[in-house]
Every structure is written in structure tokens, then in C-alpha cells.
Scaffold this active site. Structure first.
Site, PDB file in Angstrom:
ATOM      1  N   ARG A  60      -4.108  -3.745  -2.294  1.00 21.86           N
ATOM      2  CA  ARG A  60      -3.847  -2.855  -3.448  1.00 21.86           C
ATOM      3  C   ARG A  60      -1.929  -3.637  -4.090  1.00 21.86           C
ATOM      4  O   ARG A  60      -1.756  -3.326  -5.171  1.00 21.86           O
ATOM      5  CB  ARG A  60      -3.582  -1.822  -2.818  1.00 21.86           C
ATOM      6  CG  ARG A  60      -2.852  -0.467  -3.552  1.00 21.86           C
ATOM      7  CD  ARG A  60      -3.160   0.555  -2.806  1.00 21.86           C
ATOM      8  NE  ARG A  60      -2.896   2.333  -3.997  1.00 21.86           N
ATOM      9  CZ  ARG A  60      -2.476   3.085  -3.531  1.00 21.86           C
ATOM     10  NH1 ARG A  60      -1.205   2.985  -3.000  1.00 21.86           N
ATOM     11  NH2 ARG A  60      -1.385   3.338  -4.493  1.00 21.86           N
ATOM     12  N   HIS A  64      -1.713  -3.659  -7.583  1.00 19.46           N
ATOM     13  CA  HIS A  64      -1.058  -2.749  -8.413  1.00 19.46           C
ATOM     14  C   HIS A  64       0.625  -4.029  -8.885  1.00 19.46           C
ATOM     15  O   HIS A  64       0.770  -3.628  -9.922  1.00 19.46           O
ATOM     16  CB  HIS A  64      -0.439  -2.620  -7.573  1.00 19.46           C
ATOM     17  CG  HIS A  64      -1.191  -0.232  -7.807  1.00 19.46           C
ATOM     18  ND1 HIS A  64      -0.148   0.194  -7.850  1.00 19.46           N
ATOM     19  CD2 HIS A  64      -2.198  -0.607  -7.071  1.00 19.46           C
ATOM     20  CE1 HIS A  64      -1.705   0.892  -7.672  1.00 19.46           C
ATOM     21  NE2 HIS A  64      -1.950   0.740  -6.657  1.00 19.46           N
ATOM     22  N   ASP A  65       0.456  -4.734  -8.836  1.00 21.75           N
ATOM     23  CA  ASP A  65       1.278  -6.315  -8.786  1.00 21.75           C
ATOM     24  C   ASP A  65       1.014  -6.569 -10.458  1.00 21.75           C
ATOM     25  O   ASP A  65       1.530  -6.843 -11.465  1.00 21.75           O
ATOM     26  CB  ASP A  65       1.459  -7.613  -8.107  1.00 21.75           C
ATOM     27  CG  ASP A  65       2.779  -8.200  -8.455  1.00 21.75           C
ATOM     28  OD1 ASP A  65       4.109  -7.902  -9.214  1.00 21.75           O
ATOM     29  OD2 ASP A  65       2.647  -9.173  -8.409  1.00 21.75           O
ATOM     30  N   GLY A  70       1.783  -8.094 -14.805  1.00 20.66           N
ATOM     31  CA  GLY A  70       1.333  -9.933 -14.610  1.00 20.66           C
ATOM     32  C   GLY A  70       1.404 -10.596 -13.203  1.00 20.66           C
ATOM     33  O   GLY A  70       2.681  -9.255 -12.188  1.00 20.66           O
ATOM     34  N   ASN A  91       2.126   3.923  -8.160  1.00 23.44           N
ATOM     35  CA  ASN A  91       2.128   3.355  -7.417  1.00 23.44           C
ATOM     36  C   ASN A  91       2.969   3.722  -5.581  1.00 23.44           C
ATOM     37  O   ASN A  91       3.078   2.733  -5.502  1.00 23.44           O
ATOM     38  CB  ASN A  91       3.571   2.308  -7.286  1.00 23.44           C
ATOM     39  CG  ASN A  91       2.803   1.380  -8.252  1.00 23.44           C
ATOM     40  OD1 ASN A  91       1.694   0.839  -8.228  1.00 23.44           O
ATOM     41  ND2 ASN A  91       3.652   0.571  -9.335  1.00 23.44           N
ATOM     42  N   PRO A 158      -3.737   1.868 -14.064  1.00 22.58           N
ATOM     43  CA  PRO A 158      -5.583   2.532 -13.621  1.00 22.58           C
ATOM     44  C   PRO A 158      -5.307   3.262 -12.923  1.00 22.58           C
ATOM     45  O   PRO A 158      -4.825   3.669 -11.721  1.00 22.58           O
ATOM     46  CB  PRO A 158      -5.938   1.279 -13.092  1.00 22.58           C
ATOM     47  CG  PRO A 158      -5.751   0.020 -13.636  1.00 22.58           C
ATOM     48  CD  PRO A 158      -3.999   0.433 -13.762  1.00 22.58           C
ATOM     49  N   THR A 190     -14.007  -1.046  -0.274  1.00 22.09           N
ATOM     50  CA  THR A 190     -15.319  -0.905   0.857  1.00 22.09           C
ATOM     51  C   THR A 190     -13.921  -1.148   1.980  1.00 22.09           C
ATOM     52  O   THR A 190     -14.118  -1.155   3.424  1.00 22.09           O
ATOM     53  CB  THR A 190     -15.435  -2.458   0.632  1.00 22.09           C
ATOM     54  OG1 THR A 190     -16.281  -2.310   2.041  1.00 22.09           O
ATOM     55  CG2 THR A 190     -15.085  -3.696   0.682  1.00 22.09           C
ATOM     56  N   SER A 238     -17.415   2.139   6.892  1.00 20.78           N
ATOM     57  CA  SER A 238     -17.376   1.187   7.390  1.00 20.78           C
ATOM     58  C   SER A 238     -15.428   0.801   6.609  1.00 20.78           C
ATOM     59  O   SER A 238     -15.938  -0.068   6.065  1.00 20.78           O
ATOM     60  CB  SER A 238     -18.020  -0.156   7.457  1.00 20.78           C
ATOM     61  OG  SER A 238     -18.412  -0.526   5.660  1.00 20.78           O
TER      62      SER A 238
END
Length: 319
Positions: A60, A64-65, A70, A91, A158, A190, A238
Site C-alpha cells: 500500500r 500511495h507514493d 510519481g 494516506n 483513489p 488479496t 486468506s
């Protein structure tokens, strides 16, 4: 540790990396700091051994970076006034900074001023996925570190409450396709957890897209008026293993967060998700390989190379 089960994905050809081929290089540190990748891998392995949940945290952090300035390590910068990118509302809950710092410290000891924090972050995300029994893929490096980390620049990340059209728009702005959206957003879920804070609005509104039985499960974990900081798995079956179960969950109305569930309301996204859970193995899409491709693609967003940026001495501050 890496085994055959990690689905070694080392077959990327140059035409699949056309957008990044001229910017980043495989084996960028092979002469200047040969142990660079193995050092990051060892640090990540130790961190995941201590806490399996850190794999999703590192994944994550890289995501986020890349979605702000970029993939330049700007998410790692921390000034005294707390107005940096890492403190933006989108964040909230980010972690894994200490793992990146540990790898950087060891690399500075062996190869001072050579390996960027941006590359450490990208490598750590790759190695974290592999530790969760996901694909280990060949990753081009050569990123340099950014010098800007303004909170305001992270205003359009997002978000879990975004509509499908908003999610598509935000990903397309970064040069990512609908397939990349499914893989990097839902596919990455996942592994890992989320806070009840992000689930309760769906439950309080009695979101009809949630499977009724699963609704009761979620409500028992995140009761109305309960602790919003309680964490629950994003993949109920899982949570520590990289597999395609997340797509089965979304199919069956068992997506935990809204941004995963809305993907199945879009016909194109629905086809992509279905392709990863077909019973016919001959027509089943290769989730591991496709996820690896999307990760490499995302890892090339807005990279700084050559004389751009800098190589930070420590990751939480510019030179």
C-alpha cells in the site's frame, strides 16, 4: 522465503515495458551496489516473519507514493510541521516506514549515496508480495528521490468511497487501464486489512450489494457505534496469502470495502474479474503474471531519473 509456489515471474520482454524501458533499467545497481536488491529482500523477509501483515502495508505504501508525485519516495518525507504528503487524509493509516528506513540504513552503510529511497520502496513492495506467496517479478530500477511532499498534492488519491467512474478517471490519469485498476486496487486486497471506519458507512446505509449473510458477519465485527479503528481482513478467506480469492469474494457480494464492490457493477470490470476465477483452467487468466505486469507499469509512473531529484541520505528528509 521464496519457493516454486511464488510463481517466479521473470519473463517480461522489452515491448511490454515500452513506456519505462528508456527510463529505468534492470540491474541498475549491479555495478554500483551489487547487494542492493538482496539487502532489501532480507529486511522485508525479516519484517514479514515478525508480522505477516506488514506485506500488505508495504504494498500500500508503494501504491500511495506512486499516485501523487510519481514513484519518487515523496510519501516518506516528514517535516516537523506535519504538512507533508504522508499526512493527507487519503494516506491515513499508512505504515511500513520503519522497514524502508532499516533497509536504507544498511544500504548507506555498504553503498553510501547510491540507492534511492524510491527504489527501496518499489523493491520492498515487490518482495512483500513474494513473501505472501505472490509473484516475484523482475523490477527495473534507477528511480531518484523527489524533493516535494506537500499534503495538498495528495488530495485526489483513489478513495474507498469513489464511484467506478471516478476510479477509472484517476487511474487513467496515471496511464493505467481498467485492467490495471482491477489488479492494483482489488487484486492488491488479496492481502491486508482495513479499519471499520471505512466499512461502517456501507453497513449503516445497508448497502444492498453486500451478501446478506456477509452483512451480518461484517456488522458483528463493526457494530454501529463501535470502535472505528478495529481492523478486519480485506480478503476474508486468506488475508495473508496472495491468491485469487478476493475476486471470488467480489463476485459473491463479499467485497469488504465499497471501492472493491463497485468494480463488479461495471461490465468491463466484471469480465476482467470473472477471467481470474474461471473453472476452465485453459481459459483462466493468469492473475500472478498480470498483477506483476501492472506493478511494473505502476512503478514507472512519474519516475525521476538522471539528474532529476536526488539520492537521499535518509528517507524521511531531503538532503
Amino acid at each position: 522465503m521464496f519457493t516454486v509456489a511464488t510463481f517466479l515471474v521473470l519473463f517480461f520482454v522489452h515491448d511490454q515495458l515500452g513506456f519505462s524501458e528508456a527510463q529505468l533499467q534492470f540491474g541498475f545497481y549491479s555495478e554500483t551496489c551489487p547487494p542492493a536488491e538482496s539487502i532489501v529482500r532480507d529486511v522485508v523477509h525479516q519484517a514479514v516473519t515478525r508480522d505477516p501483515g506488514i506485506a500488505a502495508v508495504l504494498l500500500r505504501l508503494h501504491f500511495h507514493d506512486c499516485f501523487v508525485e510519481g514513484c519518487d519516495g515523496s510519501i516518506l518525507i516528514k517535516h516537523d510541521v506535519n504538512d507533508d504528503e504522508r499526512f493527507a487524509s487519503g494516506n491515513a493509516g499508512l505504515g511500513g516506514f520503519d522497514v524502508v528506513d532499516e533497509a536504507k540504513s544498511e544500504l548507506e552503510r555498504l553503498c553510501p549515496g547510491v540507492v534511492s529511497c524510491a527504489d527501496i520502496l518499489a523493491l520492498a513492495a515487490r518482495d512483500a508480495v513474494a513473501e505472501a506467496k505472490g509473484p516475484f517479478y523482475k523490477l527495473p530500477t534507477g528511480r531518484r528521490d523527489g524533493k516535494i511532499a506537500a499534503m495538498s498534492n495528495a488530495a485526489h488519491l483513489p478513495d474507498v468511497e469513489d464511484s467506478i467512474n471516478s476510479l477509472k478517471s484517476k487511474f487513467r490519469e496515471k496511464g493505467l487501464s481498467d485492467k490495471d485498476l482491477v489488479l492494483l486496487s482489488a487484486g492488491a486486497h488479496t492481502i491486508g486489512t482495513t479499519a471499520c471506519f471505512f466499512v461502517m458507512p456501507r453497513l449503516d446505509a445497508q448497502d444492498p450489494t453486500i451478501n446478506p449473510e456477509f452483512f451480518q458477519v461484517l456488522r458483528s465485527k463493526c457494530p454501529h457505534g463501535g470502535d472505528v479503528n478495529v481492523r478486519i481482513p480485506l480478503d476474508w478467506e486468506s488475508q495473508f496469502v496472495f491468491d485469487n480469492q478476493i475476486f471470488r469474494n467480489i463476485q459473491n457480494g463479499k467485497g469488504v470495502i465499497l471501492s472493491d464492490s463497485v468494480l463488479y457493477q461495471d461490465n468491463n470490470m466484471k469480465r476482467i474479474i470473472d477471467s481470474y476465477v474461471r473453472t476452465n483452467q485453459s481459459s483462466k487468466a493468469n492473475f500472478a503474471a498480470d498483477f506483476a505486469r501492472s506493478m511494473v507499469k505502476m512503478g514507472a509512473i512519474g519516475v525521476k531519473i538522471g539528474v532529476q531529484g536526488e539520492i537521499r541520505r535518509i528517507c524521511n528528509a531531503t538532503n
